[in-house]
Design a protein around this motif. Sequence first.
Motif, PDB file in Angstrom:
ATOM      1  N   ASP A 189     -17.737 -58.681  34.167  1.00  0.00           N
ATOM      2  CA  ASP A 189     -16.688 -57.747  34.581  1.00  0.00           C
ATOM      3  C   ASP A 189     -15.670 -57.534  33.474  1.00  0.00           C
ATOM      4  OD1 ASP A 189     -17.394 -57.152  37.358  1.00  0.00           O
ATOM      5  OD2 ASP A 189     -17.011 -59.283  37.717  1.00  0.00           O
ATOM      6  N   LYS A 190     -15.115 -56.361  33.434  1.00  0.00           N
ATOM      7  CA  LYS A 190     -14.091 -56.020  32.455  1.00  0.00           C
ATOM      8  C   LYS A 190     -12.802 -56.760  32.793  1.00  0.00           C
ATOM      9  CE  LYS A 190     -11.733 -52.025  30.384  1.00  0.00           C
ATOM     10  NZ  LYS A 190     -11.587 -50.546  30.416  1.00  0.00           N
ATOM     11  N   GLY A 224     -14.983 -64.240  30.638  1.00  0.00           N
ATOM     12  CA  GLY A 224     -16.325 -63.763  30.309  1.00  0.00           C
ATOM     13  C   GLY A 224     -17.291 -64.833  29.889  1.00  0.00           C
ATOM     14  N   THR A 288      -8.845 -62.515  26.508  1.00  0.00           N
ATOM     15  CA  THR A 288      -8.180 -62.626  27.798  1.00  0.00           C
ATOM     16  C   THR A 288      -8.322 -64.068  28.263  1.00  0.00           C
ATOM     17  OG1 THR A 288      -8.564 -60.323  28.411  1.00  0.00           O
ATOM     18  CG2 THR A 288      -8.178 -61.878  30.211  1.00  0.00           C
TER      19      THR A 288
END
Length: 299
Positions: A189-190, A224, A288
């Motif tokens: 997922d982003k 991620g 992130t």
Amino acid sequence: MIFAAACGTQPASDAPAAASGPKVTGNVGAKPTVTFPAGDPAKKSSMEVLSPGTGAGVAKGDTVFVNLSVWSWDGKQNTLEGSTYDTKKTEPITVNDNMPKVMIDGFGKTKLGGRFMTVVANDSYTEQELAQAKQNGVDTSKPRVFVFDLVSTLPKAARGEAKDPKVKGVKLTNPGGDAAPVLTTKTADKPPAKLINKTVIEGTGPAVQKNQSVVVHYTGKLWGSDKQFDSSWGKDPFTLQGVGTGQVIKGWDQALEGAKVGSRLLLVIPPNLGYGDKDSGTIPASSTLVFVVDVLAAY
């Protein structure tokens, strides 16, 4: 911090306090008075339980909030180096092998609500520490006298009903008790563009204020890849001094200010509130970051 500034020594003698040693007067919960004997300072470390306390016991590995007063015993001025009764802030101290054995013994033999005194003398230092101190021009010949009042122990984890943070791409397992939460960030997922701050367990303590020190356990992973880049679990909890003052990444400052003590937070921090477009250790540029943070105390 008074304790950090006054003590960084290794295990020492566990001999009892000498009859001619310092005498402590005053009630537990109030600033003590120490009367020093005439003559040369002690050359051996010692410990004396002054009030055993009636609360819970303390074990090695526990973090204890204490009121602490420290004197330099030089046989002349016997100067008070500092006291939390003057700063009006208790200090968290983790009982471990980084402190002199006389202190470990004191914590082990004193319950919450009690008081003990240690004399930390020259025999508390290893040969390596003595050589380094001499090289740096530090006088280790003056023993220090510590008086500890044991106030409370730090929880080992946030406790309470855990809620699903419902963040797509992140899984958080809350085993309960003192066990560490398990964070999984393996996803295609982003990542979100804005800070996500979810309260998984809502604490019952006061809200963290700007400039306070906060004690936390945390785990940090990369969005991620599920790669863990840091964790305090299995080690001493982390103390952040000065919430909201730029001592940590912006995402932490924004999330911790206002969080209730006792809470567990799930944070997803975009690069602009993390380390930006530069590498930071094992964290690649433009990462992130995902954290689970247990807010254990604020002071």
